[in-house]
Motif scaffolding. Structure first.
Motif, PDB file in Angstrom:
ATOM      1  N   ASP A 425       0.846  -1.197   0.000  1.00 33.28           N
ATOM      2  CA  ASP A 425       0.000   0.000   0.000  1.00 33.28           C
ATOM      3  C   ASP A 425       0.884   1.251   0.000  1.00 33.28           C
ATOM      4  OD1 ASP A 425      -1.797   2.033   0.375  1.00 33.28           O
ATOM      5  OD2 ASP A 425      -2.847   1.091   2.061  1.00 33.28           O
ATOM      6  N   THR A 426       0.944   1.943  -1.111  1.00 33.51           N
ATOM      7  CA  THR A 426       1.820   3.107  -1.253  1.00 33.51           C
ATOM      8  C   THR A 426       1.318   4.315  -0.475  1.00 33.51           C
ATOM      9  OG1 THR A 426       0.654   3.728  -3.282  1.00 33.51           O
ATOM     10  CG2 THR A 426       2.630   2.377  -3.523  1.00 33.51           C
ATOM     11  N   SER A 427       0.129   4.247   0.068  1.00 29.81           N
ATOM     12  CA  SER A 427      -0.386   5.381   0.840  1.00 29.81           C
ATOM     13  C   SER A 427       0.094   5.371   2.293  1.00 29.81           C
ATOM     14  CB  SER A 427      -1.924   5.385   0.815  1.00 29.81           C
ATOM     15  OG  SER A 427      -2.441   4.252   1.510  1.00 29.81           O
ATOM     16  N   ILE A 428       0.710   4.288   2.713  1.00 33.00           N
ATOM     17  CA  ILE A 428       1.203   4.167   4.086  1.00 33.00           C
ATOM     18  C   ILE A 428       2.479   4.993   4.240  1.00 33.00           C
ATOM     19  CG2 ILE A 428       2.038   2.593   5.868  1.00 33.00           C
ATOM     20  CD1 ILE A 428      -0.911   2.288   5.298  1.00 33.00           C
ATOM     21  N   THR A 429       2.484   5.923   5.186  1.00 31.96           N
ATOM     22  CA  THR A 429       3.620   6.836   5.362  1.00 31.96           C
ATOM     23  C   THR A 429       4.904   6.103   5.733  1.00 31.96           C
ATOM     24  OG1 THR A 429       2.092   8.542   6.110  1.00 31.96           O
ATOM     25  CG2 THR A 429       4.434   8.875   6.588  1.00 31.96           C
ATOM     26  N   ASP A 430       4.800   5.140   6.639  1.00 32.56           N
ATOM     27  CA  ASP A 430       5.996   4.450   7.135  1.00 32.56           C
ATOM     28  C   ASP A 430       6.305   3.184   6.345  1.00 32.56           C
ATOM     29  OD1 ASP A 430       6.362   6.282   9.311  1.00 32.56           O
ATOM     30  OD2 ASP A 430       4.655   5.328  10.297  1.00 32.56           O
ATOM     31  N   ARG A 431       5.839   3.127   5.115  1.00 32.18           N
ATOM     32  CA  ARG A 431       6.035   1.936   4.293  1.00 32.18           C
ATOM     33  C   ARG A 431       7.514   1.727   3.986  1.00 32.18           C
ATOM     34  NH1 ARG A 431       6.086   1.636  -1.575  1.00 32.18           N
ATOM     35  NH2 ARG A 431       5.608  -0.496  -2.279  1.00 32.18           N
ATOM     36  N   THR A 432       7.943   0.474   4.065  1.00 29.70           N
ATOM     37  CA  THR A 432       9.301   0.111   3.659  1.00 29.70           C
ATOM     38  C   THR A 432       9.207  -1.028   2.660  1.00 29.70           C
ATOM     39  OG1 THR A 432      11.489  -0.569   4.428  1.00 29.70           O
ATOM     40  CG2 THR A 432       9.612  -1.551   5.555  1.00 29.70           C
ATOM     41  N   ARG A 433      10.106  -1.020   1.714  1.00 21.46           N
ATOM     42  CA  ARG A 433      10.078  -2.021   0.647  1.00 21.46           C
ATOM     43  C   ARG A 433      11.305  -2.929   0.783  1.00 21.46           C
ATOM     44  NH1 ARG A 433       7.971  -2.525  -4.615  1.00 21.46           N
ATOM     45  NH2 ARG A 433       9.377  -3.526  -6.121  1.00 21.46           N
ATOM     46  N   THR A 434      11.069  -4.239   0.882  1.00 20.57           N
ATOM     47  CA  THR A 434      12.168  -5.185   0.968  1.00 20.57           C
ATOM     48  C   THR A 434      12.022  -6.235  -0.123  1.00 20.57           C
ATOM     49  OG1 THR A 434      11.052  -6.753   2.435  1.00 20.57           O
ATOM     50  CG2 THR A 434      12.212  -4.909   3.487  1.00 20.57           C
ATOM     51  N   THR A 435      13.143  -6.715  -0.619  1.00 19.19           N
ATOM     52  CA  THR A 435      13.141  -7.743  -1.663  1.00 19.19           C
ATOM     53  C   THR A 435      12.419  -8.992  -1.174  1.00 19.19           C
ATOM     54  OG1 THR A 435      15.247  -6.913  -2.478  1.00 19.19           O
ATOM     55  CG2 THR A 435      14.615  -9.129  -3.159  1.00 19.19           C
TER      56      THR A 435
END
Length: 539
Positions: A425-435
């Protein structure tokens, strides 16, 4: 960790035998499954009698939060020229004697393994011995050897390390009973207090702040009151209380306007100075304060009085020291193992084992490329035979690839203040992306899991590292298989990594971990487990 693998010259034309050493009655008795001389590196020959009957040996690696584990073995021996009943009648009992069970290779009746290179299978204590058999020699004993016990009830803090009328006689009654906090790492931040402090009053009415038990690494810290007013750049000193406990403190003379340190008021410590971390408990194993995983684990385990295999912890540091911890302990009920299994082990790839040289770590992260690991090929002609179907030990219902990790504790507000969220969800402020999460969602779809509370993580990089491990570990299916292995494979130990090839299972060079090992009297039963994570963890 990887245990010693015998050299090809040691294996060629040889066969394995078990040897046992028993420390009892101020002497060492040596036994073997056949009479044998084992030579030490200096040429000294050790004679092992041939009465050892090893009935079973088993060890396993559990991913649960139970106690540190070690192996157990059942066996019998005949102590030469000894009446065990007479010894017992004289009060000399076999229970508790120290035993070491090892394996060596023999060629042509001669030990091909020098004593110092023996492959230790188990070191522990005799339990449940049976003696006095009517149809056996007087020295016959059957018993179990269990890996050395570990005291899981040792508290981190001693009950005397607290504010009382004896230890701090002029300090306000409001603080009586409070334990001196043990400060780990650099809790909190410049803006957030990381641990409680206590106003200490001297006979002269001078006010100081007691900030931690023991010697700390910090030079300067900040103290704030309940309203958040800060008293900055305070120099740290150390003193001993009336019962001999060392503690750290700062002088609160000339506080800023409005700073409230009246009796009973709460104050807090910020472990930073000029933007740099200031550390709590000084590290007895290196520089700075204790905050890296290996040093923290070694320190905590040493409090129990158990033997710690320091060399193995040091060798595991490159993998485990990516995980750091900060916080404080001020609850006298918190034991060493309570803390480790609730605050450390769930957030990092570590299991604690009881080994021949004490408590040692097993890293659950890949430690080498598959090409660098011992190669095992399932083939009866090579002494390895599949004896079970593949078991799925972490099923689809167990998969998690979306979660939130909360960290950075604010001691004043008693809450965690930062969050990392693994979500598409790209709307989440604290989003982190991991492989790891992305690949897991591609394979299994979106599978949310419970939020994680990490009270003892205080920085972004540490939180990111913990979250990546959780996603790597929980984001993919796990499988296991049982093999029957020839006796010579006894050099494989629980926790060892191997490169597994099994053509019938379409496995070629698959990284696997030995999670169980059992001797049935003629062969080994090995359980090898692996994750279906399609990438090597580049941690």
């Amino acid at each position: 960790m990887q245990h010693r693998r015998p050299a090809a010259s040691e294996l060629r034309g040889s066969r394995p035998v078990f040897i046992l050493e028993v420390e009892w009655l101020g002497r060492v008795d040596r036994f073997c499954t056949e009479p044998l001389l084992v030579t030490k590196a200096d040429g000294t020959a050790l004679r092992f009698g041939g009465s050892l009957d090893l009935r079973s040996l088993q060890d396993s690696l559990s991913r649960s939060d139970g106690n540190p584990q070690g192996g157990t073995a059942s066996m019998s021996v005949v102590f030469p020229d000894l009446s065990l009943m007479r010894e017992y009648l004289e009060g000399r009992i076999l229970e508790g004697a120290v035993c070491e069970l090892s394996m060596v290779f023999v060629r042509g009746g001669i030990a091909a393994t020098v004593y110092e290179d023996r492959m230790i299978q188990l070191r522990g204590h005799v339990s449940r011995p049976q003696i006095g058999f009517h149809d056996r020699p007087q020295g016959f004993a059957g018993f179990t050897v269990t890996a050395r016990p570990f005291d899981t009830k040792t508290p981190i803090l001693q009950s005397s390390q607290r504010i009382t009328a004896t230890t701090q006689p002029y300090t306000a009654d409001d603080y009586h009973g409070a334990l001196y906090p043990l400060v780990i790492g650099s809790p909190g931040s410049a803006a957030l207090p990381g641990s409680p402090a206590y106003v200490r009053t001297l006979q002269t009415s001078q006010k100081l702040a007691l900030i931690a038990v023991g010697r700390v690494d910090a030079n300067r810290v900040t103290i704030s009151d309940e309203a958040g007013i800060e008293f900055t750049a305070l120099s740290v000193s150390h003193e001993v209380d009336e019962l001999g406990t060392l503690f750290a403190q700062v002088d609160l003379t000339s506080p800023p306007s409005g700073f409230d340190i009246s009796d009973g008021k709460k104050i807090y410590c910020h472990w930073t100075y000029l933007g740099n971390d200031q550390y709590g408990l000084k590290n007895p194993y290196g520089t700075d304060g204790i905050h890296r995983a290996t040093d923290l684990a070694r320190y905590l385990l040493s409090l129990t009085g158990a033997e710690v295999d320091d060399a193995q912890w040091v060798s595991s540091a490159p993998l485990l020291d990516r995980y750091t911890f900060s916080g404080y302990v001020n609850d006298g009920r918190t034991t060493v193992w309570d803390f480790m299994r609730s605050q450390m082990l769930p957030l990092m790839p570590l299991q604690v084992r009881v080994g021949a040289r004490g408590l040692y770590p097993v890293s659950l992260l890949p430690s080498a490329y598959p090409s660098q690991l011992p190669q095992l090929t399932v083939d009866p002609s090579r002494g390895l035979e599949q004896v079970s179907p593949v078991q799925i030990t972490q099923e689809l219902r167990d998969i998690v690839n979306e979660m939130a990790l909360s960290y950075l504790y604010n001691a004043r507000e008693d809450r965690l203040t930062a969050t990392l969220v693994s979500t598409p969800d790209t709307s989440i402020t604290d989003r982190t992306r991991t492989t790891e999460a992305v690949r897991s969602r591609e394979i299994y779809g979106e599978r949310p899991g419970p939020d994680i509370q990490a009270t003892y993580l205080a920085d972004d990089s540490g939180a990111q590292q913990a979250l990546r491990w959780l996603l790597y570990d929980r984001g993919f299916l796990h499988m296991a298989i049982q093999l029957r292995a020839a006796p010579r494979y006894g050099w494989l130990m629980v926790g060892d990594e191997v490169s597994l090839t099994a053509s019938a299972l379409a496995l070629s060079g698959r990284r696997a971990t030995v999670t169980s090992k059992q001797w049935d009297g003629s062969a080994w039963r090995l359980v090898l487990a692996w994750s279906l994570a399609p990438m090597e963890a580049n941690f």
